[in-house]
Design an enzyme around this catalytic site. Sequence first.
Site, PDB file in Angstrom:
ATOM      1  N   ASP A 161       6.334   4.781  -0.987  1.00 20.87           N
ATOM      2  CA  ASP A 161       7.725   5.216  -0.766  1.00 20.87           C
ATOM      3  C   ASP A 161       8.811   4.550  -1.676  1.00 20.87           C
ATOM      4  OD1 ASP A 161       8.274   2.598   0.618  1.00 20.87           O
ATOM      5  OD2 ASP A 161       7.403   3.653   2.544  1.00 20.87           O
ATOM      6  N   CYS A 206       3.625  19.481 -22.099  1.00 25.82           N
ATOM      7  CA  CYS A 206       2.516  20.329 -22.807  1.00 25.82           C
ATOM      8  C   CYS A 206       2.335  21.522 -22.554  1.00 25.82           C
ATOM      9  CB  CYS A 206       1.113  19.499 -23.022  1.00 25.82           C
ATOM     10  SG  CYS A 206       0.457  19.673 -21.022  1.00 25.82           S
ATOM     11  N   GLY A 223       2.225  -4.944   8.855  1.00 29.98           N
ATOM     12  CA  GLY A 223       1.993  -3.060   8.970  1.00 29.98           C
ATOM     13  C   GLY A 223       1.089  -2.368   8.615  1.00 29.98           C
ATOM     14  N   SER A 224      -0.011  -3.030   8.562  1.00 32.73           N
ATOM     15  CA  SER A 224      -1.353  -2.205   7.786  1.00 32.73           C
ATOM     16  C   SER A 224      -2.334  -2.567   8.907  1.00 32.73           C
ATOM     17  CB  SER A 224      -1.593  -3.174   6.548  1.00 32.73           C
ATOM     18  OG  SER A 224      -2.762  -2.305   6.167  1.00 32.73           O
ATOM     19  N   SER A 225      -3.132  -1.457   9.228  1.00 31.26           N
ATOM     20  CA  SER A 225      -4.215  -1.807   9.933  1.00 31.26           C
ATOM     21  C   SER A 225      -5.576  -2.497   9.011  1.00 31.26           C
ATOM     22  CB  SER A 225      -4.872  -0.367  10.597  1.00 31.26           C
ATOM     23  OG  SER A 225      -5.310   0.405   9.621  1.00 31.26           O
ATOM     24  N   GLN A 263       0.938  -1.236   0.065  1.00 37.80           N
ATOM     25  CA  GLN A 263      -0.103   0.001   0.089  1.00 37.80           C
ATOM     26  C   GLN A 263       0.974   1.063   0.020  1.00 37.80           C
ATOM     27  OE1 GLN A 263      -2.290  -1.964   3.556  1.00 37.80           O
ATOM     28  NE2 GLN A 263      -3.377  -0.360   2.790  1.00 37.80           N
ATOM     29  N   ASN A 264       2.290   1.149   0.307  1.00 39.34           N
ATOM     30  CA  ASN A 264       3.139   2.235   0.373  1.00 39.34           C
ATOM     31  C   ASN A 264       3.641   2.904  -1.168  1.00 39.34           C
ATOM     32  OD1 ASN A 264       3.028   1.656   3.158  1.00 39.34           O
ATOM     33  ND2 ASN A 264       4.898   0.277   3.077  1.00 39.34           N
ATOM     34  N   CYS A 293      -2.102  15.641 -20.658  1.00 44.45           N
ATOM     35  CA  CYS A 293      -1.372  15.043 -21.742  1.00 44.45           C
ATOM     36  C   CYS A 293      -1.066  13.619 -21.419  1.00 44.45           C
ATOM     37  CB  CYS A 293      -0.255  15.627 -22.488  1.00 44.45           C
ATOM     38  SG  CYS A 293       1.358  15.858 -21.121  1.00 44.45           S
ATOM     39  N   HIS A 328      -1.036   1.573  -4.578  1.00 42.36           N
ATOM     40  CA  HIS A 328      -1.451   2.913  -4.654  1.00 42.36           C
ATOM     41  C   HIS A 328      -0.687   3.875  -5.589  1.00 42.36           C
ATOM     42  CE1 HIS A 328      -3.499   2.015  -0.639  1.00 42.36           C
ATOM     43  NE2 HIS A 328      -4.427   1.396  -1.633  1.00 42.36           N
TER      44      HIS A 328
END
Length: 380
Positions: free
Chosen positions: A195, A283, A321-323, A192-193, A221, A210
């Site tokens: 970085d 553009c 590391g995710s809720s 989901q990171n 463009c 993401h």
Amino acid sequence: LSLPRLLYLVACFGRISAAFQLRPDKSMVQLAGRTTLRASSRISPSTHAAGERPPDPLALVGSVEQAVETLASWFDGKSSVLCITGAGISTESGVPDYRGSSGSYHRGHKPMVHDQYMTHESQRRRYWGRAMVGWRDFAAASPNAGHRALAELERMGRIGVSFGDKEGYYDPSNAMDYATSSGYREEAIITQNVDGLHQRSGSRRVTNLHGRNDRLRCMSCGSFECRHSFQDNLDVLNKEWVDNILKESSNAANDGENLRADGDAYVAKEDFSDVIVPDCRSCNSGFVKPDVVFFGDSVPRHRVERCYAAVDAADGLLCIGSSLAVHSAYRFVNAAAKKGTPIGILNVGETRAEISGLDVTKFEAPIGPTLQGFVDRLQR
């Protein structure tokens, strides 16, 4: 009342009662190798609300040894483990998360929303004004022990799945990508990171659910641009503005607490009308946007389908590391649960999977030391 009318009212009452029915107070979770009961519903249902503050991972260092052994037992007999990672794996690199012990939401952070960015120039100025304060530290972050351990697990063949490839797993604008496919696709990590720390640590088979924060895309463009060079230009065009903001920040009592998740930062100044945001270099008219999925936007369909295929091919799903508070990642955990795939969760603090009553094995311990300890155990 006539009988049909009475039956109609009874049916309506039943639907209303079901809609407001409370969840059970407790859900079953395998915690550190034993069945335990955990109270539920501590994650706020609001997109940008923090919910209850979880403990500081550093306070749980003593739980690492047990977590390593339980994780090793969970891995036994599995040959196709897929990982889903969230912001919690990057906090040891100095990148703030959203809902963790020191998460941005606990400090009132409200991240950019897609429609606001797309429709209001003032919101774009605000975004880039704050990014001039937060981006450099975000971009300078280095992979930590958790990232490196996952890269090593991939190299050792302990994580990763393989499944049949198809055109629907690719961005329609990049048809040549599928044309060069071998017919099979491999995935090890869905992150989901934004970085890029997994790739920088050596992980090869990563899906950026993401998107990527180091790349910009023109909304007119469609051309791409390197964010680093864009930020350099932004700093030059707004040198006086940035100098004043940084001076105010260095004098503030909460210096060091201004960084927010995903390269954002707290800026006391509310007026961003003086911020100069350059147009697209290709553009010369369109505005650029980070190539990420802002809140309120949708993950591209081809990426979602690819992730579902990876989950379907897995004989174990490890969430790190995710809720799992947001639907974009939780749906894959839910899909694994419906299939009966074993689910492991390495995270400090309760997750949506536990609240929803899914059958999971929980490792509540610091991420980096636990994953590195598991790698060390395998290499002994």
